[in-house]
Motif scaffolding. Structure first.
Motif, PDB file in Angstrom:
ATOM      1  N   ALA A  96     -46.561  -9.983  23.755  1.00 34.93           N
ATOM      2  CA  ALA A  96     -47.686  -9.092  23.477  1.00 34.93           C
ATOM      3  C   ALA A  96     -47.287  -7.983  22.509  1.00 34.93           C
ATOM      4  O   ALA A  96     -48.082  -7.564  21.663  1.00 34.93           O
ATOM      5  CB  ALA A  96     -48.202  -8.482  24.775  1.00 34.93           C
ATOM      6  N   GLY A 145     -45.780 -10.207  18.907  1.00 35.81           N
ATOM      7  CA  GLY A 145     -46.490 -11.300  18.264  1.00 35.81           C
ATOM      8  C   GLY A 145     -47.962 -11.019  18.044  1.00 35.81           C
ATOM      9  O   GLY A 145     -48.515 -10.033  18.526  1.00 35.81           O
ATOM     10  N   THR A 146     -48.582 -11.905  17.277  1.00 34.06           N
ATOM     11  CA  THR A 146     -50.024 -11.863  17.059  1.00 34.06           C
ATOM     12  C   THR A 146     -50.564 -13.287  17.169  1.00 34.06           C
ATOM     13  O   THR A 146     -49.816 -14.254  17.126  1.00 34.06           O
ATOM     14  CB  THR A 146     -50.385 -11.295  15.665  1.00 34.06           C
ATOM     15  OG1 THR A 146     -49.758 -12.096  14.676  1.00 34.06           O
ATOM     16  CG2 THR A 146     -49.939  -9.858  15.532  1.00 34.06           C
ATOM     17  N   GLY A 147     -51.864 -13.388  17.291  1.00 32.35           N
ATOM     18  CA  GLY A 147     -52.500 -14.703  17.355  1.00 32.35           C
ATOM     19  C   GLY A 147     -52.193 -15.418  18.653  1.00 32.35           C
ATOM     20  O   GLY A 147     -52.509 -14.942  19.741  1.00 32.35           O
ATOM     21  N   TRP A 195     -49.491 -15.794  20.196  1.00 29.60           N
ATOM     22  CA  TRP A 195     -48.565 -15.064  21.068  1.00 29.60           C
ATOM     23  C   TRP A 195     -49.309 -14.185  22.065  1.00 29.60           C
ATOM     24  O   TRP A 195     -48.846 -13.998  23.188  1.00 29.60           O
ATOM     25  CB  TRP A 195     -47.589 -14.239  20.242  1.00 29.60           C
ATOM     26  CG  TRP A 195     -46.655 -15.110  19.465  1.00 29.60           C
ATOM     27  CD1 TRP A 195     -46.703 -15.368  18.134  1.00 29.60           C
ATOM     28  CD2 TRP A 195     -45.571 -15.877  19.990  1.00 29.60           C
ATOM     29  NE1 TRP A 195     -45.707 -16.246  17.797  1.00 29.60           N
ATOM     30  CE2 TRP A 195     -45.001 -16.575  18.917  1.00 29.60           C
ATOM     31  CE3 TRP A 195     -45.036 -16.043  21.258  1.00 29.60           C
ATOM     32  CZ2 TRP A 195     -43.911 -17.408  19.082  1.00 29.60           C
ATOM     33  CZ3 TRP A 195     -43.951 -16.888  21.419  1.00 29.60           C
ATOM     34  CH2 TRP A 195     -43.407 -17.557  20.339  1.00 29.60           C
ATOM     35  N   HIS A 196     -50.443 -13.662  21.674  1.00 25.77           N
ATOM     36  CA  HIS A 196     -51.229 -12.863  22.610  1.00 25.77           C
ATOM     37  C   HIS A 196     -51.774 -13.731  23.742  1.00 25.77           C
ATOM     38  O   HIS A 196     -51.803 -13.308  24.897  1.00 25.77           O
ATOM     39  CB  HIS A 196     -52.367 -12.145  21.886  1.00 25.77           C
ATOM     40  CG  HIS A 196     -51.909 -10.963  21.111  1.00 25.77           C
ATOM     41  ND1 HIS A 196     -52.429  -9.715  21.284  1.00 25.77           N
ATOM     42  CD2 HIS A 196     -50.946 -10.827  20.163  1.00 25.77           C
ATOM     43  CE1 HIS A 196     -51.833  -8.872  20.482  1.00 25.77           C
ATOM     44  NE2 HIS A 196     -50.926  -9.534  19.787  1.00 25.77           N
ATOM     45  N   TRP A 197     -52.203 -14.937  23.417  1.00 25.10           N
ATOM     46  CA  TRP A 197     -52.686 -15.848  24.449  1.00 25.10           C
ATOM     47  C   TRP A 197     -51.552 -16.261  25.382  1.00 25.10           C
ATOM     48  O   TRP A 197     -51.742 -16.347  26.594  1.00 25.10           O
ATOM     49  CB  TRP A 197     -53.332 -17.081  23.819  1.00 25.10           C
ATOM     50  CG  TRP A 197     -54.638 -16.760  23.186  1.00 25.10           C
ATOM     51  CD1 TRP A 197     -54.873 -16.575  21.857  1.00 25.10           C
ATOM     52  CD2 TRP A 197     -55.878 -16.538  23.847  1.00 25.10           C
ATOM     53  NE1 TRP A 197     -56.198 -16.270  21.653  1.00 25.10           N
ATOM     54  CE2 TRP A 197     -56.837 -16.240  22.861  1.00 25.10           C
ATOM     55  CE3 TRP A 197     -56.280 -16.578  25.183  1.00 25.10           C
ATOM     56  CZ2 TRP A 197     -58.157 -15.972  23.176  1.00 25.10           C
ATOM     57  CZ3 TRP A 197     -57.592 -16.314  25.499  1.00 25.10           C
ATOM     58  CH2 TRP A 197     -58.514 -16.015  24.491  1.00 25.10           C
ATOM     59  N   SER A 233     -48.930 -14.492  26.033  1.00 23.79           N
ATOM     60  CA  SER A 233     -48.581 -13.341  26.861  1.00 23.79           C
ATOM     61  C   SER A 233     -49.575 -13.179  28.011  1.00 23.79           C
ATOM     62  O   SER A 233     -49.173 -12.898  29.143  1.00 23.79           O
ATOM     63  CB  SER A 233     -48.519 -12.066  26.020  1.00 23.79           C
ATOM     64  OG  SER A 233     -49.794 -11.646  25.612  1.00 23.79           O
ATOM     65  N   TRP A 234     -50.853 -13.371  27.741  1.00 23.31           N
ATOM     66  CA  TRP A 234     -51.853 -13.298  28.810  1.00 23.31           C
ATOM     67  C   TRP A 234     -51.563 -14.344  29.882  1.00 23.31           C
ATOM     68  O   TRP A 234     -51.628 -14.062  31.079  1.00 23.31           O
ATOM     69  CB  TRP A 234     -53.253 -13.531  28.247  1.00 23.31           C
ATOM     70  CG  TRP A 234     -53.905 -12.301  27.756  1.00 23.31           C
ATOM     71  CD1 TRP A 234     -53.847 -11.785  26.496  1.00 23.31           C
ATOM     72  CD2 TRP A 234     -54.728 -11.411  28.517  1.00 23.31           C
ATOM     73  NE1 TRP A 234     -54.582 -10.639  26.428  1.00 23.31           N
ATOM     74  CE2 TRP A 234     -55.133 -10.380  27.653  1.00 23.31           C
ATOM     75  CE3 TRP A 234     -55.166 -11.396  29.827  1.00 23.31           C
ATOM     76  CZ2 TRP A 234     -55.940  -9.342  28.075  1.00 23.31           C
ATOM     77  CZ3 TRP A 234     -55.975 -10.356  30.248  1.00 23.31           C
ATOM     78  CH2 TRP A 234     -56.351  -9.338  29.366  1.00 23.31           C
TER      79      TRP A 234
END
Length: 58
Positions: A26, A29-31, A33-35, A37-38
């Motif tokens: 989180a 990263g972006t894109g 990586w956020h999913w 992390s969730w």
């Protein structure tokens, strides 16, 4: 001794690795990586929820 160690500390280690990965993903990263992390941070919460609301074994 090895088996007893993993029986006691196996899941806490897995949850710690998932939490660390989720927080770093989180933060860094972006894109996708956020999913990820969730998803990785939801696993410990799901386990907390499960063990809080399950019926005690007699």
């Amino acid at each position: 001794m090895q088996k007893k160690f993993l029986q006691i500390w196996g899941w806490p280690i897995v949850l710690a690795v998932l939490s660390t990965f989720g927080l770093l993903a989180a933060l860094l990263g972006t894109g996708i990586w956020h999913w990820l992390s969730w998803l990785s941070l939801a696993v410990p919460l799901a386990m907390i929820w499960y063990y809080t609301w399950r019926k005690p074994q007699a």
